[in-house]
Design a protein around this motif. Structure first.
Motif, PDB file in Angstrom:
ATOM      1  N   PHE A 136      10.791  12.638   2.694  1.00 22.42           N
ATOM      2  CA  PHE A 136      12.071  13.251   2.822  1.00 22.42           C
ATOM      3  C   PHE A 136      13.082  12.305   2.183  1.00 22.42           C
ATOM      4  O   PHE A 136      13.948  12.731   1.440  1.00 22.42           O
ATOM      5  CB  PHE A 136      12.251  13.361   4.512  1.00 22.42           C
ATOM      6  CG  PHE A 136      11.839  14.593   4.949  1.00 22.42           C
ATOM      7  CD1 PHE A 136      11.455  15.882   4.433  1.00 22.42           C
ATOM      8  CD2 PHE A 136      11.170  14.409   6.383  1.00 22.42           C
ATOM      9  CE1 PHE A 136      10.959  16.836   5.004  1.00 22.42           C
ATOM     10  CE2 PHE A 136      10.550  15.576   6.866  1.00 22.42           C
ATOM     11  CZ  PHE A 136      10.509  16.737   6.168  1.00 22.42           C
ATOM     12  N   VAL A 159      14.413  12.946  11.477  1.00 25.42           N
ATOM     13  CA  VAL A 159      13.424  13.751  11.362  1.00 25.42           C
ATOM     14  C   VAL A 159      13.032  14.332  12.781  1.00 25.42           C
ATOM     15  O   VAL A 159      12.786  13.682  13.618  1.00 25.42           O
ATOM     16  CB  VAL A 159      12.055  12.909  10.890  1.00 25.42           C
ATOM     17  CG1 VAL A 159      10.916  14.035  10.769  1.00 25.42           C
ATOM     18  CG2 VAL A 159      12.355  12.383   9.426  1.00 25.42           C
ATOM     19  N   GLY A 175      14.566  20.823  -0.218  1.00 19.21           N
ATOM     20  CA  GLY A 175      15.527  19.991   0.095  1.00 19.21           C
ATOM     21  C   GLY A 175      16.877  20.647  -0.528  1.00 19.21           C
ATOM     22  O   GLY A 175      16.834  21.192  -1.607  1.00 19.21           O
ATOM     23  N   ALA A 189      16.140  18.641   4.581  1.00 21.83           N
ATOM     24  CA  ALA A 189      14.819  18.971   4.065  1.00 21.83           C
ATOM     25  C   ALA A 189      13.978  19.650   5.003  1.00 21.83           C
ATOM     26  O   ALA A 189      14.130  19.497   6.120  1.00 21.83           O
ATOM     27  CB  ALA A 189      14.175  17.815   3.420  1.00 21.83           C
ATOM     28  N   SER A 202      14.209  17.564   8.426  1.00 22.43           N
ATOM     29  CA  SER A 202      14.965  16.261   8.253  1.00 22.43           C
ATOM     30  C   SER A 202      16.456  16.550   7.996  1.00 22.43           C
ATOM     31  O   SER A 202      16.840  17.448   7.224  1.00 22.43           O
ATOM     32  CB  SER A 202      14.384  15.169   7.507  1.00 22.43           C
ATOM     33  OG  SER A 202      15.228  14.249   7.232  1.00 22.43           O
TER      34      SER A 202
END
Length: 214
Positions: A136, A159, A175, A189, A202
């Motif tokens: 991420f 996350v 993302g 993301a 995330s």
């Protein structure tokens, strides 16, 4: 696919004032580098999964030491070696990165295909939770570049793990920039399986570097 190895000064004229990062232009090291990366990824998988007799470990160590001896004279500075500078290779040619391939790179969002392997397992054939923040965080940097924002660093990254992330299967990672405010860029993301199930998601904050900041 957009070439994300472009000179960042094309989108950020003040690039040199934001920490003086190396210019990561796309590299063309030749087909041997791709073969090398493939073999090294296989070696990483084997290093965490085999259980040979003790003599085999010694033989393997001998061969690895020979490889180190071969490559050591060619050490290069950041931005000079091909690692992380070959967009056509998984993970852009970096063994640090999970082997992702960019399938979409636009201002309104990026998309990757990624396949984790035995090397990334944390336990019970599931990808280690610490590997996903690495993925991420890399994506957040891509989002910043895709949107044409100045070079930035990660201020925070959160996350949420929704489902177990499997290995040996093609996954999709997406993302995008959620909001921008001055030096701040809020990014999101997500990682999905082939059925569209969200495995992890995330959110983070990227901060534009001030002049002189490393």
């Amino acid at each position: 696919m957009t070439d994300y190895g472009l000179d960042p000064r094309r989108v950020d004229p003040e690039y040199d004032r934001h920490g003086g990062f190396p210019v990561f232009e796309a590299a063309d090291p030749g087909p041997g580098f791709g073969r090398f990366l493939t073999a090294m990824r296989q070696a990483q998988d084997l290093a965490v999964s085999v259980n040979p007799d003790p003599d085999t470990w010694d033989e393997a160590a001998d061969r690895v030491e020979e490889l180190v001896k071969l490559l050591d004279p060619f050490r290069a500075g950041e931005g000079a070696g091909p690692a992380n500078r070959v967009p056509s290779l998984p993970g852009a040619g970096s063994l640090l990165m999970p082997p992702w391939t960019v399938t979409r790179f636009e201002a309104d969002g990026i998309e990757l295909e990624v396949t984790f392997s035995r090397y990334h397992v944390g336990g019970n054939s599931a990808v280690h939770g610490g590997v996903l923040p690495l993925l991420f965080d890399s994506m957040f940097g891509m989002v910043i570049h895709a949107t044409g924002r100045p070079i930035s660093r990660t201020a925070f990254l959160h996350v949420d793990y929704r489902k177990v992330t499997p290995i040996d299967t093609v996954l999709t990672a997406r993302g995008w920039l959620r909001e921008a405010e001055g030096r701040k860029a809020f990014v999101n993301a997500e990682l999905l399986d082939a059925d569209g199930n969200v495995l992890a998601e995330s959110n983070g904050l990227m901060i534009r570097l001030l002049p002189g900041q490393p």
